[in-house]
Design a protein around this motif. Sequence first.
Motif, PDB file in Angstrom:
ATOM      1  N   SER A  28      -8.132  38.197  39.978  1.00 48.13           N
ATOM      2  CA  SER A  28      -7.422  39.480  39.906  1.00 48.13           C
ATOM      3  C   SER A  28      -8.357  40.615  39.540  1.00 48.13           C
ATOM      4  O   SER A  28      -9.501  40.403  39.134  1.00 48.13           O
ATOM      5  CB  SER A  28      -6.270  39.384  38.907  1.00 48.13           C
ATOM      6  OG  SER A  28      -6.775  39.208  37.611  1.00 48.13           O
ATOM      7  N   SER A 322     -10.145  41.644  28.853  1.00 45.18           N
ATOM      8  CA  SER A 322     -10.651  40.568  27.996  1.00 45.18           C
ATOM      9  C   SER A 322     -12.180  40.612  28.025  1.00 45.18           C
ATOM     10  O   SER A 322     -12.784  41.459  28.699  1.00 45.18           O
ATOM     11  CB  SER A 322     -10.169  39.215  28.515  1.00 45.18           C
ATOM     12  OG  SER A 322     -10.850  38.891  29.718  1.00 45.18           O
ATOM     13  N   ASP A 325     -13.400  39.722  31.587  1.00 47.25           N
ATOM     14  CA  ASP A 325     -12.945  40.671  32.613  1.00 47.25           C
ATOM     15  C   ASP A 325     -14.063  41.665  32.942  1.00 47.25           C
ATOM     16  O   ASP A 325     -14.196  42.105  34.080  1.00 47.25           O
ATOM     17  CB  ASP A 325     -11.707  41.442  32.134  1.00 47.25           C
ATOM     18  CG  ASP A 325     -10.432  40.624  32.187  1.00 47.25           C
ATOM     19  OD1 ASP A 325     -10.419  39.569  32.851  1.00 47.25           O
ATOM     20  OD2 ASP A 325      -9.435  41.035  31.547  1.00 47.25           O
ATOM     21  N   ARG A 329     -14.804  41.900  37.073  1.00 50.19           N
ATOM     22  CA  ARG A 329     -13.600  42.501  37.665  1.00 50.19           C
ATOM     23  C   ARG A 329     -13.885  43.977  37.916  1.00 50.19           C
ATOM     24  O   ARG A 329     -13.779  44.811  37.016  1.00 50.19           O
ATOM     25  CB  ARG A 329     -12.392  42.308  36.748  1.00 50.19           C
ATOM     26  CG  ARG A 329     -12.071  40.829  36.488  1.00 50.19           C
ATOM     27  CD  ARG A 329     -10.662  40.624  35.974  1.00 50.19           C
ATOM     28  NE  ARG A 329     -10.477  39.292  35.416  1.00 50.19           N
ATOM     29  CZ  ARG A 329     -10.295  38.186  36.164  1.00 50.19           C
ATOM     30  NH1 ARG A 329     -10.283  38.262  37.472  1.00 50.19           N
ATOM     31  NH2 ARG A 329     -10.152  37.019  35.571  1.00 50.19           N
ATOM     32  N   MET A 332     -11.857  46.815  36.717  1.00 44.85           N
ATOM     33  CA  MET A 332     -11.749  47.031  35.267  1.00 44.85           C
ATOM     34  C   MET A 332     -13.047  47.547  34.652  1.00 44.85           C
ATOM     35  O   MET A 332     -13.014  48.305  33.676  1.00 44.85           O
ATOM     36  CB  MET A 332     -11.381  45.723  34.573  1.00 44.85           C
ATOM     37  CG  MET A 332      -9.929  45.311  34.728  1.00 44.85           C
ATOM     38  SD  MET A 332      -9.653  43.770  33.804  1.00 44.85           S
ATOM     39  CE  MET A 332      -7.980  44.045  33.238  1.00 44.85           C
TER      40      MET A 332
HETATM   41  C1  LIG Z   1      -5.811  36.998  35.420  1.00 50.60           C
HETATM   42  O1  LIG Z   1      -6.646  37.892  34.709  1.00 50.60           O
HETATM   43  C2  LIG Z   1      -6.044  39.121  34.401  1.00 50.60           C
HETATM   44  C3  LIG Z   1      -7.095  39.982  33.729  1.00 50.60           C
HETATM   45  O2  LIG Z   1      -7.502  39.423  32.526  1.00 50.60           O
HETATM   46  C4  LIG Z   1      -4.833  38.890  33.518  1.00 50.60           C
HETATM   47  O3  LIG Z   1      -4.184  40.131  33.280  1.00 50.60           O
HETATM   48  C5  LIG Z   1      -3.865  37.948  34.199  1.00 50.60           C
HETATM   49  O4  LIG Z   1      -2.828  37.623  33.301  1.00 50.60           O
HETATM   50  C6  LIG Z   1      -4.577  36.675  34.615  1.00 50.60           C
HETATM   51  N1  LIG Z   1      -3.668  35.848  35.393  1.00 50.60           N
HETATM   52  C7  LIG Z   1      -3.452  34.571  35.088  1.00 50.60           C
HETATM   53  C8  LIG Z   1      -2.513  33.861  36.005  1.00 50.60           C
HETATM   54  O5  LIG Z   1      -3.969  34.025  34.140  1.00 50.60           O
END
Ligand SMILES: *[C@@H]1O[C@H](CO)[C@@H](O)[C@H](O)[C@H]1NC(C)=O
Length: 349
Positions: A28, A322, A325, A329, A332
């Motif tokens: 993501s 996080s 991230d 990402r 972000m």
């Molecule tokens: C994937 O990463 C994003 C960014 O940290 C987070 O918001 C999201 O909850 C995550 N999705 C899963 C399925 O863990």
Amino acid sequence: MMKMPNVRLAALGATVLHSFSATAQNMSYGADNFYRSDNVTVWPVTFPTLYRTTVAGNLFLPNDLDTTANNSAIIVGHPMGAVKEQTANLYATKMAEQGFVALSIDVPFWGNSEGEPRNAVSPDFYAEGFSAAVDYLGLRDFVDRERIGAIGICGSGSFVLSAAKIDPRIAAIATSSMYDMGAFNRDGLRHAQSVDQRKEIIAAAAQQRWVEAAGGATAYTGGAAQVLTELSTDVEREFYDFYRTSRALFTPASSAPNLTTHPTLSSNAKFMNFYPFNDIDTIAPRPLLFIAGDRAHSREFSEDAYALAAEPKELFWVPGASHTDLYDRVEMIPFAKLVDFFRTHLVRN
Ligand SMILES: *[C@@H]1O[C@H](CO)[C@@H](O)[C@H](O)[C@H]1NC(C)=O
Ligand SMILES: *[C@@H]1O[C@H](CO)[C@@H](O)[C@H](O)[C@H]1NC(C)=O
Ligand SMILES: *[C@@H]1O[C@H](CO)[C@@H](O)[C@H](O)[C@H]1NC(C)=O
Ligand SMILES: *[C@@H]1O[C@H](CO)[C@@H](O)[C@H](O)[C@H]1NC(C)=O
């Protein structure tokens, strides 16, 4: 960074969820660790440290760079235990797209940089990697020696501060998801590790020295988990997702797959003597920018560094991010903030 000195391996018998899966996990927010730009050319380079060892780097040059001019340059250091192909190349590419000469490096003992044994810990030598990179850049006739900055990600955030304290040629310093590798190894996250627990780790490293001194096999510590179980912590899952899936899995030629991110156990004790924030105020008046996610498990390190640093300094929170991230990402990571910081501060006085 991924070493968890105070976390025991998950109990035997716990369900193994993944093992060396190269499956993409959470992609993501534009996760794009291996991003390449059509506007940037990459040159693999090597250069010597003060101790005559060789550092490997990738030099990223904007295709439209005016090589007859004096340009600003930025060094980028990778997370602790990683290699330049993880995170550092991405940041360097993004900086080069914006016109900067950018150089990602493998810190000594990791990736394609020299140093034996592989995966050894030497915070002083890691910091030297940044100064060696300044030497290299400053010898290019298209780089202005007075406009060289650096970005340190995760553990490299602490290594670049350590370098900057004694290398005034680093004119502006930014960190992203910084880990103070000294405090972390001494005290754990949020000071969860007692002095007695620290002493146990030191004793184990000392015991391992006996083994290696007598010719025994090298032992490794910590590192991103090779498998997840139902008992894995959130921090372990986060590092696993980055380092052990196709999101950013990368094994340099010098490493076995099961040794990436794992420092040697005997040398890891060197971190106990690493105090990157001591005298951090003496970096002033050179500017410091600390970038961290407000959800990062590592946020205390950016807060501590910011509190101890002198002006000019800035603590920049990325909402919802996080620790990892900010490794890859691209939706972000505040690249525009980094560009603005270096455009503002890498100027001739
Ligand atoms: C994937 O990463 C994003 C960014 O940290 C987070 O918001 C999201 O909850 C995550 N999705 C899963 C399925 O863990
Ligand atoms: C690449 O360069 C082209 C031409 O200058 C420009 O239009 C484009 O926005 C650049 N792409 C990136 C990602 O910087
Ligand atoms: C680049 O900087 C050097 C050292 O200050 C100077 O001698 C040289 O003239 C500069 N070159 C250009 C093209 O500005
Ligand atoms: C890594 O894998 C090799 C080959 O399977 C094995 O001999 C070695 O013990 C492993 N090392 C670690 C630290 O797990």
